[in-house]
Design a protein around this motif. Structure first.
Motif, mmCIF file in Angstrom:
data_model
loop_
_atom_site.group_PDB
_atom_site.id
_atom_site.type_symbol
_atom_site.label_atom_id
_atom_site.label_comp_id
_atom_site.label_asym_id
_atom_site.label_seq_id
_atom_site.Cartn_x
_atom_site.Cartn_y
_atom_site.Cartn_z
ATOM 1 N N VAL A 1 42.729 43.803 30.944
ATOM 2 C CA VAL A 1 42.048 44.888 31.613
ATOM 3 C C VAL A 1 42.886 45.571 32.393
ATOM 4 O O VAL A 1 43.675 45.609 33.267
ATOM 5 N N GLY A 2 42.741 47.176 32.263
ATOM 6 C CA GLY A 2 44.250 47.550 32.931
ATOM 7 C C GLY A 2 45.479 47.384 32.260
ATOM 8 O O GLY A 2 45.354 47.291 31.055
ATOM 9 N N ALA B 1 40.181 51.461 43.336
ATOM 10 C CA ALA B 1 41.213 52.221 43.104
ATOM 11 C C ALA B 1 41.561 50.936 41.102
ATOM 12 O O ALA B 1 42.782 51.053 40.632
ATOM 13 N N ALA B 2 40.278 50.350 40.982
ATOM 14 C CA ALA B 2 40.875 49.383 39.443
ATOM 15 C C ALA B 2 41.891 48.045 39.597
ATOM 16 O O ALA B 2 42.952 48.406 38.981
ATOM 17 N N ASP B 3 41.615 48.033 40.786
ATOM 18 C CA ASP B 3 43.600 46.999 41.239
ATOM 19 C C ASP B 3 42.440 46.149 40.314
ATOM 20 O O ASP B 3 41.889 45.032 41.821
ATOM 21 N N PHE C 1 34.958 48.674 34.024
ATOM 22 C CA PHE C 1 34.704 49.552 32.874
ATOM 23 C C PHE C 1 36.192 50.796 33.240
ATOM 24 O O PHE C 1 36.397 51.476 33.279
ATOM 25 N N SER C 2 36.096 51.346 35.184
ATOM 26 C CA SER C 2 36.823 51.874 35.739
ATOM 27 C C SER C 2 38.124 51.477 35.208
ATOM 28 O O SER C 2 38.828 52.836 34.837
ATOM 29 N N ILE D 1 27.296 53.269 35.451
ATOM 30 C CA ILE D 1 26.642 52.650 35.985
ATOM 31 C C ILE D 1 25.150 52.358 35.824
ATOM 32 O O ILE D 1 25.528 51.559 36.324
ATOM 33 N N VAL D 2 24.634 53.284 34.491
ATOM 34 C CA VAL D 2 23.297 52.641 34.054
ATOM 35 C C VAL D 2 23.810 50.583 33.104
ATOM 36 O O VAL D 2 23.207 50.100 33.161
#
Lengths: 327, 321, 300
Positions: free
Chosen positions: A30-31, A283-285, C147-148, C164-165
């Motif tokens: 991820v990322g 911050a998706a860290d 997800f972000s 969020i859902v």
């Protein structure tokens, strides 16, 4: 006894492995760890070279075991956001979180058990009814709102207690504590109440329900028929029999305390692991998030193990030898 | 009769409910002499257990004593303050419950439960109480009592646990024991042993027993006198032999016709047509008249008093007509 | 289906509803919120999203001072009452969507696990157990964070509501699965299921047509209680700043915004959305508790 502990430990291993796999998958896939390290401008050659250097071109299982190996040695990588080793960040912030969580739990247990016992023994008294209504409100109030309202009342309106930070802390080797200064203790009050409130209402309701149940049991009736004193019946016989489910909930809620410390620490800007985690989510860290997941996994497995051992101490029926080599 | 140990006169117990007051015991009167075993028999819901609970002051709320009196060695004990009543329970009136699997606290050793009972009522040191506890376990027939005293309830069989319960009821030497269905929950093979034990201990210690059961066979084996309960009232009371040989109340008659051998228990008395009325529908007059094969018109309107009928006392208009 | 519906309409349930002041009060309260939330575009006194109508001259008006702004205004001059009505709408929609996701996933998994049994059952329930050990809010936070990290930054705001859902939905499915599996195990052993199997009704139809209606009672109860929890989850995420974007403020977002003005004395900007959130969840919890007692299924 030893067999019992070993069996419990064996059961914990798959859980820890699952947590490890998820943490690794987050960490690796991820990322963009390379992008995070190289910044904006880099060539494909640079990229390939760094991937090789970091071992990211090796098979996934090799990387997984190296991830675990590193984690076991306290190496969780570098935070994308802060650029410092994750382990250092955690070490700095863990004391704050632990002191808050322990204070909140102790506070919750000390208030909830007597209140629950009282409401269980005299369910019709108005104090008990008030406690139950209050607890229902407590369950419907989200943690962050409790914090905000407490700040509004005690910091903004009355100005009695600080609304953020830990106050002055004392360094004891690698540990920092707020227990030893007045400002540290004052700073602890509102966050601890906020964090403990949900747990408090839950434990109180459970103790009450269990007391009501136990007080209807035959052995309590028989204890009365034996002419035992009310105090002995309530606190010696009844309370002890409510302990097994209560210990379970306290144990499981310790997990909730860890989770909601994230919220409480955000409300009060408490410099702990939870605040670090929420900043990392925003911050998706990923390295910090992965390490947090591993940490929480270990904490939960440990709590469950301790809860099992406490059962063992409270309930003699569990101490019966297993069939086959028993009487 | 010598001065009674326990005297119950016109004892009435009521349960207020939303649909009115239920009268669960209606003017129950009887007496127990020192050392006597009084059997109390009747179907489920006849008020036997309630009588026991009312005597020891442990009626479950909202149940309450609405009338009559209970005297122990001449002094009234109904409506005593809670603390005074507590001192009587266990010390002067012991109790044995039905199910030994649930009457012992599972989290404490039987030794602890015995010594706490002894030390609550008798001025003894922990060591003295323990010695006494071991002696009592020995007396109720727990083998290797000195070793087993530190065992937990779940380490005993059902029959052994009932022996422990009996030891707990008797360990402060009460003059009266109320045994509420002491054998009902036990294996058939164990029942006779427990009854024999209870009988022997009562004789040796001079303890009077109120033996509550729905098993007429147990009564016949054990009791000196028997009280037959029906719908919260005493239908007949008298010496066991007389009640069995020449019952004066038609209900007792039906009951005697159904005496099973000791090995058999019966939940309901199938020999009598119909069922006991519910508390909210007790008929006027004699409560038994709808089921009585010999009922006459007077039974519908006139409530019979408990009066001498031959060698026993019966609440039946026909018995002394 | 009709059997279950008939049981719900059964006079006992109706009687218990009409004779429970708590249930009636909670329903009334919930109804006020529903009407206020979903009627907001028509009945709200102002449109808090119409930038043109906002004027900084109106900012921080005190509550209870005028009929135009009964609950005061925020720093942009938005009417708090209107903002709360629209915010409740967002909170309810997100909460309901998350519950529906959790319900469909949980019921499906529970049916399959209970009916199939064996290793599949073992695996699914083990996953559910492990997930139940972790607090749902933590799960949701992690899912949200992952997800972000996966979604490009410039698209965050547009997809955030779905994230969020999903995050809340995924964190709340195990309760449904556990209860449905338990009931399915019981129902599976009953005669009518055996009979349906004998006459050759397919597995899917047995599950959906015969077993599902019989587990709906407990699912309804858990669904109601989970709705309260999901609304709190969303509010918490939004308050933490990892929930809904400020362009679609939910009650949690409003409280977060108001939190900034706590120390400058504008308490109403945060307190009123907070009270609204509490009353909404309280009403839902009371309804759920009442429903559980009324249907009295063995829940856990």
């Amino acid at each position: 006894m030893i067999v019992f502990i070993l069996a419990r430990l064996l059961q914990a291993i798959p859980v820890l492995i699952a947590v490890g796999v998820i943490a690794f998958a987050m960490f690796r896939y991820v990322g963009d760890p390379i992008g995070a390290m190289l910044g904006q401008d880099y060539s494909d050659a640079h990229r390939a070279e760094l991937m090789h250097k970091l071992g990211l071109d090796q098979p996934a299982y090799v990387q997984f075991f190296r991830f675990l190996w590193n984690a076991l040695h306290g190496n969780f990588g570098i935070s994308y956001r802060v650029g410092e080793p994750v382990a250092t960040l955690f070490a700095q912030r863990l004391p704050a979180t632990l002191e808050l969580a322990i204070t909140a739990t102790v506070l919750a247990v000390l208030v909830a058990i007597p209140a629950g016992v009282y409401a269980g023994i005299w369910p019709r008294s108005w104090v008990s009814r008030a406690l139950m209504v209050g607890s229902l409100l407590g369950v419907s109030l989200p943690t962050f709102l409790i914090g905000v309202l407490l700040i509004l009342a005690f910091s903004v309106q009355l100005g009695w207690l600080p609304s953020f930070g830990r106050g002055h802390v004392v360094h004891l080797g690698f540990w920092t504590t707020g227990f030893l200064t007045l400002s540290g203790l004052r700073a602890l009050v509102l966050p601890a109440i906020t964090l403990g409130m949900f747990e408090l209402t839950l434990i109180m309701r459970l103790v009450r329900a269990e007391m009501l149940e136990v007080l209807r049991s035959d052995y309590i009736k028989f204890a009365r028929a034996r002419g035992l004193r009310a105090r002995t019946i309530y606190f010696g016989h009844a309370l002890k029999n409510t302990l097994v489910p209560v210990i379970t909930i306290i144990g499981l809620q310790l997990g909730g305390v860890v989770a909601y410390s994230v919220v409480t620490e955000t409300v009060f800007q408490w410099p702990g692991v939870g605040l670090l985690f929420i900043q990392s989510v925003a911050a998706a860290d990923i390295p910090v998030m992965a390490a947090y997941l591993l940490l929480v996994g270990v904490v939960f497995v440990t709590i469950n193990l301790v809860v099992d051992l406490l059962y063992y101490a409270v309930d003699p029926r569990l101490r019966v030898e297993r069939p086959g080599h028993g009487r | 009769m010598s001065a009674p140990l326990l005297g119950v006169a016109d004892l009435t117990v009521e349960f207020p409910t939303r649909r009115g007051i239920l009268r669960a015991l209606d003017a129950v009167s009887f007496a127990i002499a020192p050392g006597e075993i009084l059997g109390m028999v009747g179907e489920s819901g006849a008020g036997k257990s309630l009588t026991g609970a009312a005597i020891i002051g442990l009626l479950a709320p909202p149940g309450r004593i609405a009338g009559g009196e209970v005297r122990l060695e001449g002094a009234r004990i109904d409506h005593l303050p809670a603390e005074a009543m507590r001192r009587i329970r266990g010390r002067r009136i012991g109790a044995i419950f039905q199910d030994p699997l649930t009457t012992l606290n599972p989290l404490y050793t039987i030794g602890r439960q015995l010594t706490e009972t002894i030390r609550t009522h008798l001025p003894m040191s922990a060591a003295e109480a323990r010695t006494r506890a071991i002696r009592w376990l020995d007396e109720v027939g727990i083998p290797a009592a000195a070793r087993r005293i530190d065992a937990y309830p779940h380490e005993f069989s059902g029959g052994q646990r009932q022996r422990v319960v009996i030891a707990l009821a008797l360990c402060a030497e009460p003059r009266l024991v109320i045994a509420d269905e002491p054998t009902t929950a036990l294996d058939v093979s164990i029942q006779a042993q427990i009854i024999a034990l209870l009988k022997r201990l009562a004789r040796e210690h001079g303890t009077a027993v109120l033996l509550i059961t729905h098993d007429m066979g147990v009564i016949a084996e054990t009791a000196d006198r028997v009280a037959v309960m029906y719908a919260g009232r005493i239908a007949e009371i008298g010496p066991v032999a007389e009640v069995i040989r020449a019952p004066a109340h038609p209900y007792t008659e039906g009951l005697m016709a159904s005496i099973p051998p000791l090995e058999h228990r019966l939940e309901r008395l199938a020999q009598i047509e119909g069922a006991m009325p519910r508390l909210n529908a007790i008929p006027d007059g004699c409560a038994f008249h709808p089921r009585c094969p010999r009922a006459i018109d007077r039974c519908r309107g006139e409530r019979p008093a408990l009066t001498p009928a031959g060698a026993t006392m019966a609440a039946c208009l026909l018995a002394h007509a | 289906m009709s059997a279950t519906l008939a049981r719900w309409r059964d006079s006992d349930l109706w009687h218990s509803f009409t004779h429970s002041p708590v249930a009636l009060g909670a329903t009334l309260l919930a109804a006020v919120f529903f009407v206020g939330a979903f009627g907001a575009p028509w009945i709200a006194p102002h449109d808090p999203f119409n930038i043109a109508s906002l004027s900084l001259l109106n900012s921080f008006r005190h509550p209870f001072a005028s009929w135009t702004y009964p609950l005061g205004t925020d720093e942009q001059g938005r009417d708090m009452l209107s903002a709360i009505m629209f915010g409740t709408r967002v909170s309810l929609l997100v909460g309901a969507a998350a519950v529906i996701f959790a319900l469909v996933a949980g019921v499906g998994i529970g049916l399959v696990a209970g009916y199939a049994g064996g290793w599949l059952d073992g695996l699914l329930m083990r996953i559910a157990d492990i997930q139940l050990t972790f607090p749902a809010i933590l799960m949701a936070l992690l899912i949200d964070g992952v997800f972000s990290a996966l979604v490009p930054r410039d698209r965050h705001d547009s997809v955030q509501i779905y994230v969020i859902v999903l995050a809340i939905g995924i964190s709340r499915w195990p309760q449904f699965a556990r209860v449905v599996r338990g009931s399915t195990l019981v129902e599976r052993g009953k005669d009518y299921v055996a009979a349906a199997r004998v006459i050759g009704i397919g597995r899917g139809r047995i599950l959906l047509g015969h077993i599902l209606p019989n587990v709906l009672g407990p699912v309804l109860v858990i669904g109601t209680l989970t709705l309260g929890l999901a609304i709190l989850d969303e509010a918490t995420l939004s308050f933490l700043g990892v929930g809904l974007p400020q362009t679609q403020p939910s009650l949690g977002t409003l409280i977060r915004i108001g939190d900034d003005f706590l120390f400058s004395g504008q308490w109403w900007v945060t307190v009123f959305p907070g009270v609204a959130l509490m009353l909404l969840v309280l009403a839902i919890n009371l309804l759920g508790d009442w429903l559980r007692d009324a249907l009295n299924p063995r829940l856990r």
